[in-house]
Design a protein around this motif. Structure first.
Motif, PDB file in Angstrom:
ATOM      1  N   GLY A 191      39.679  27.794  43.262  1.00  0.00           N
ATOM      2  CA  GLY A 191      41.193  27.584  43.497  1.00  0.00           C
ATOM      3  C   GLY A 191      41.834  28.833  43.290  1.00  0.00           C
ATOM      4  N   ARG A 192      41.397  29.760  42.869  1.00  0.00           N
ATOM      5  CA  ARG A 192      42.282  31.107  42.588  1.00  0.00           C
ATOM      6  C   ARG A 192      42.842  31.442  43.890  1.00  0.00           C
ATOM      7  NH1 ARG A 192      38.259  32.010  38.843  1.00  0.00           N
ATOM      8  NH2 ARG A 192      38.942  32.150  36.648  1.00  0.00           N
ATOM      9  N   ARG A 237      35.540  36.585  50.311  1.00  0.00           N
ATOM     10  CA  ARG A 237      35.195  36.085  49.303  1.00  0.00           C
ATOM     11  C   ARG A 237      36.167  36.268  47.904  1.00  0.00           C
ATOM     12  NH1 ARG A 237      30.850  33.099  49.323  1.00  0.00           N
ATOM     13  NH2 ARG A 237      29.414  33.569  51.305  1.00  0.00           N
ATOM     14  N   CYS A 238      35.876  35.347  46.945  1.00  0.00           N
ATOM     15  CA  CYS A 238      37.005  35.462  45.774  1.00  0.00           C
ATOM     16  C   CYS A 238      36.290  36.605  45.124  1.00  0.00           C
ATOM     17  CB  CYS A 238      36.925  34.005  45.005  1.00  0.00           C
ATOM     18  SG  CYS A 238      37.710  34.237  43.245  1.00  0.00           S
ATOM     19  N   ARG A 239      37.163  37.202  44.322  1.00  0.00           N
ATOM     20  CA  ARG A 239      37.015  38.402  43.421  1.00  0.00           C
ATOM     21  C   ARG A 239      36.378  37.911  41.881  1.00  0.00           C
ATOM     22  NH1 ARG A 239      42.600  41.482  43.606  1.00  0.00           N
ATOM     23  NH2 ARG A 239      43.220  39.217  43.411  1.00  0.00           N
ATOM     24  N   SER A 276      33.163  34.870  43.640  1.00  0.00           N
ATOM     25  CA  SER A 276      32.308  35.056  44.986  1.00  0.00           C
ATOM     26  C   SER A 276      32.392  33.813  45.859  1.00  0.00           C
ATOM     27  CB  SER A 276      30.956  35.558  44.408  1.00  0.00           C
ATOM     28  OG  SER A 276      30.898  36.604  43.907  1.00  0.00           O
ATOM     29  N   GLY A 277      33.257  32.794  45.725  1.00  0.00           N
ATOM     30  CA  GLY A 277      33.303  31.779  46.531  1.00  0.00           C
ATOM     31  C   GLY A 277      33.925  32.243  47.890  1.00  0.00           C
ATOM     32  N   PRO A 278      33.831  31.431  48.741  1.00  0.00           N
ATOM     33  CA  PRO A 278      34.547  31.694  50.069  1.00  0.00           C
ATOM     34  C   PRO A 278      36.063  31.266  50.124  1.00  0.00           C
ATOM     35  CG  PRO A 278      33.372  29.641  50.230  1.00  0.00           C
ATOM     36  CD  PRO A 278      32.962  30.205  48.952  1.00  0.00           C
ATOM     37  N   LEU A 279      36.469  32.264  50.785  1.00  0.00           N
ATOM     38  CA  LEU A 279      38.114  31.989  50.603  1.00  0.00           C
ATOM     39  C   LEU A 279      38.813  31.252  52.045  1.00  0.00           C
ATOM     40  CD1 LEU A 279      40.030  35.593  50.024  1.00  0.00           C
ATOM     41  CD2 LEU A 279      39.432  33.681  48.496  1.00  0.00           C
TER      42      LEU A 279
END
Length: 689
Positions: free
Chosen positions: A442-443, A420-422, A425-428
């Protein structure tokens, strides 16, 4: 005093005294104005004096400018009256923006009903109902029809043919009732079109609209997307002998949208098709309201007042005495609740007709997959490869994939925890080039480290539409592969010809094939049907059914990926009403909407707790609060940390739904007066946690 307590006090408080106002020959010199403001405590009518020179222009329903709080504010004249409860001198209406009554009485009643149902403000509903004024367009439309009386023609009364409405039990009676000016309500599960056997759903809707026009009344149809609206409008115009059919969509820009709105308001057109906001379109003398595929979440308004187009049309059916038709390939739980309550009639198709039109669906079990050896455990087993190879000899095949992209899910290569995104917290997810990025913000995922084991390597754990297309391209060399989905998947393809090809598409992006698909593979069954979300199983069934109906009657349809047993069996039996009824029974046992009225509250912990305390005092069922992601980091005084953002539910029986909405609405007004933290309130949400 809490908001609920204040409501009790208001019920027994004496009504304010009215005094008569005289205004230089003006019959009703008081304009009761609703301000164009989303602030909850301003959702009431303010009295202003109508100057003699604005008497004619400042009619009910027009937009005006008034002085409020030391500045000019736009608003709508809600009522004209001869009395006021204001004790001082009334401020005058500053000017009339336009003498066109953009909010006629029928719209005002509907706006009030929607606001009361959703615990929202009338101005939020009006934002959906009345597009931004485009003065040049308004003048042009009014000039085009100045002095020309509108003489709507009545087409011939439609007949329920054996391949049209006559094929459904109760269909002929529905058509006759609409033609006679009655207001029947019905729920239709439309079968796929077969030449000489059954008409398409577009043809059925055209006949229903013709029935309304033959009775001298208008019609509107709500669909999920602008593309669907434009295609349906073209079809309706052809079937209605050239009757003008307008398209209302926010995607068309302010000028075109306002032109359509103005023409409907003035009665220059009687039929409109559009996206969710069309449910509030000012169709004069509405006789029929239709919503197609009501389970599509794009018909649910994502902003305040968070209302579904189906709910708006149901309210409108009662207020304007118009017929309501809820039609789709499957049956939503909400539509089934209309049927089981006796509020709407179920238009059933006989079983022989279902067998004659719906392709046979296969769901391979463990024994069948076990006979395939090691390939039986693959995402696309060998039996599916053989089915595709045989079908490609006769035309195109469709492969539906649950998720878009290349690798929509990636995990830690060491412990297999979902990455998950730091930041959010979205899924990578991972691209073809092996670059990881967040699917939400989008990071880039460079420098990612697993919070569980500290691992820094990522591993692909799922296949999206792009990766599936690549794999099938290698498995079937020389066969063209078309990927249809999001922009990252090369965009949405609308149609394909009858030549052999493999079409990989995400749900909702399946192209229509000339002559139909010769085979359909439905992959990732568990991904769609076993999600821990309210309505996940119904949504999975809806997406699969919408793909199945694109196939030929003799096509081979295979559902793979360990789908939920109840959902897969409903698809095999094509028993959508029965499945929805069972879902509704389970929700009744669990006390979940639509079996009960439910409000979801989102906001800072102290604010949500204030609502929950008032709800508990009334004996209402409260769930939560639980932690929820902070939507926006807000600065606090003295550098103190922002309060925890939480979510909670309040549930009541259906009979207390109006009381719940009014109580929440009143408490929001009280908090607004005291400038306390707002709470997001959504009635009957589709997402609970």
């Amino acid at each position: 005093m809490s908001g609920l307590g204040q409501q009790d006090a208001l019920l027994v408080a004496p009504a304010p005294a009215h005094r008569r106002v005289t205004g230089d020959g003006v019959l009703n010199p008081v304009a009761r104005v609703l301000l164009d403001s989303g602030v909850p405590h301003l959702d009431r009518l303010f009295d202003y004096l109508v100057p003699p020179e604005l008497d004619v222009a400042a009619a009910e329903g027009v937009r005006v400018v008034v002085r409020f709080g030391g500045q000019e504010v736009h608003g709508w004249v809600w009522e004209r009256a001869g009395t006021t409860t204001h004790t001082g001198r009334l401020a005058p209406v500053r000017r009339v923006v336009s003498d066109l009554p953009v909010v006629p009485e029928r719209t005002r009643r509907l706006v009030e009903a929607v606001a009361a149902r959703t615990a929202g403000t009338r101005s939020d509903v009006l934002r959906l109902a009345v597009p931004t004024r485009h003065a040049t367009t308004e003048r042009a439309v009014r000039a085009e029809h100045a002095g020309h009386a509108v003489h709507p023609r009545r087409p011939s009364r439609p007949q329920a043919g054996p391949t049209g409405w006559g094929a459904y039990t109760g269909g002929a009676e529905l058509l006759d009732a609409i033609s006679d000016g009655h207001a029947p309500r019905a729920v239709l599960t439309a079968l796929p079109a077969r030449e000489g056997v059954l008409d398409s759903w577009e043809g059925l809707l055209a006949q229903a609209v013709r029935a309304s026009l033959s009775g001298g009344r208008g019609a509107l149809v709500a669909v999920a997307t602008t593309a669907q609206a434009e295609a349906l409008a073209e079809r309706l115009s052809e079937d209605l002998d050239g009757e003008e059919v307008l398209v209302l969509s926010a995607e068309h820009g302010p000028a075109r949208r306002y032109r359509v709105f103005t023409r409907l308001l003035l009665g220059h057109a009687r039929v409109v098709v559009g996206t969710r906001a069309v449910a509030l379109a000012p169709v004069a003398d509405l006789g029929l309201a239709v919503i197609w595929d009501d389970g599509d979440d794009r018909l649910d308004e994502p902003r305040a007042p968070y209302v579904h187009a189906r709910t708006v049309l149901a309210l409108r059916s009662g207020l304007e005495h118009c017929a309501l038709l809820v039609a789709s390939r499957t049956r939503s739980v909400e539509a089934q609740s209309y049927v089981l309550q006796g509020w709407a009639r179920d238009l059933e198709a006989p079983r022989p007709l279902i067998r004659a039109t719906v392709p046979r669906v296969e769901v391979p079990g463990d024994s069948e997959l076990g006979r395939e050896g090691a390939s039986g455990r693959a995402r696309i087993p060998s039996l599916a490869h053989r089915a595709l190879r045989e079908a490609l000899d006769h035309g195109p095949v469709l492969v539906q994939v649950a998720r878009s992209g290349y690798a929509p899910v990636v995990v830690c290569a060491t412990c297999r925890a979902v990455a998950r995104c730091r930041a959010c917290s979205g899924p990578l997810s991972m691209s073809r080039r092996g670059e990881a990025a967040c699917r939400w913000c989008g990071r880039p995922g460079a420098g990612w480290a697993c919070p569980h084991c500290g691992g820094e390597r990522l591993r692909m754990a799922g296949s999206g539409s792009v990766r599936t297309g690549d794999e099938l391209g290698r498995a079937f060399p020389g066969v063209p592969v078309v990927v249809s989905g999001t922009r990252a998947d090369h965009g949405v393809v609308t149609t394909v010809d009858a030549r052999a090809r493999i079409v990989v598409a995400t749900p909702g992006a399946e192209p229509v094939a000339e002559g139909g698909y010769t085979a359909v593979l439905l992959l990732d069954g568990a991904v769609l049907s076993s999600r821990p979300e309210l309505g996940a199983s119904s949504e999975a069934l809806r997406r699969w059914a919408n793909a199945v109906v694109l196939a030929r009657h003799d096509a081979r349809v295979i559902l793979l990926g360990s789908p939920d047993l109840a959902v897969s069996q409903a698809l095999v039996r094509w028993s959508h009403a029965g499945f929805a009824a069972e879902e509704l029974r389970e929700r009744l046992e669990l006390e979940l909407p639509p079996a009960v009225r439910c409000a979801r509250l989102d906001g800072p912990l102290p604010a949500v707790e204030a609502y929950l305390e008032a709800a508990r005092a009334r004996g209402w069922d409260v769930l939560g609060p639980v932690h929820a992601p902070q939507p926006v980091a807000r600065p606090t005084r003295g550098g103190a940390p922002a309060p925890e953002h939480v979510r909670a539910l309040v549930r009541v029986p259906l009979t207390q739904g109006r009381e719940l909405a009014e109580a929440l609405r009143l408490q929001s007004r009280e908090r607004s007066v005291h400038r306390q933290d707002p709470v997001r309130i959504e009635l009957d949400p589709t997402v609970l946690w």
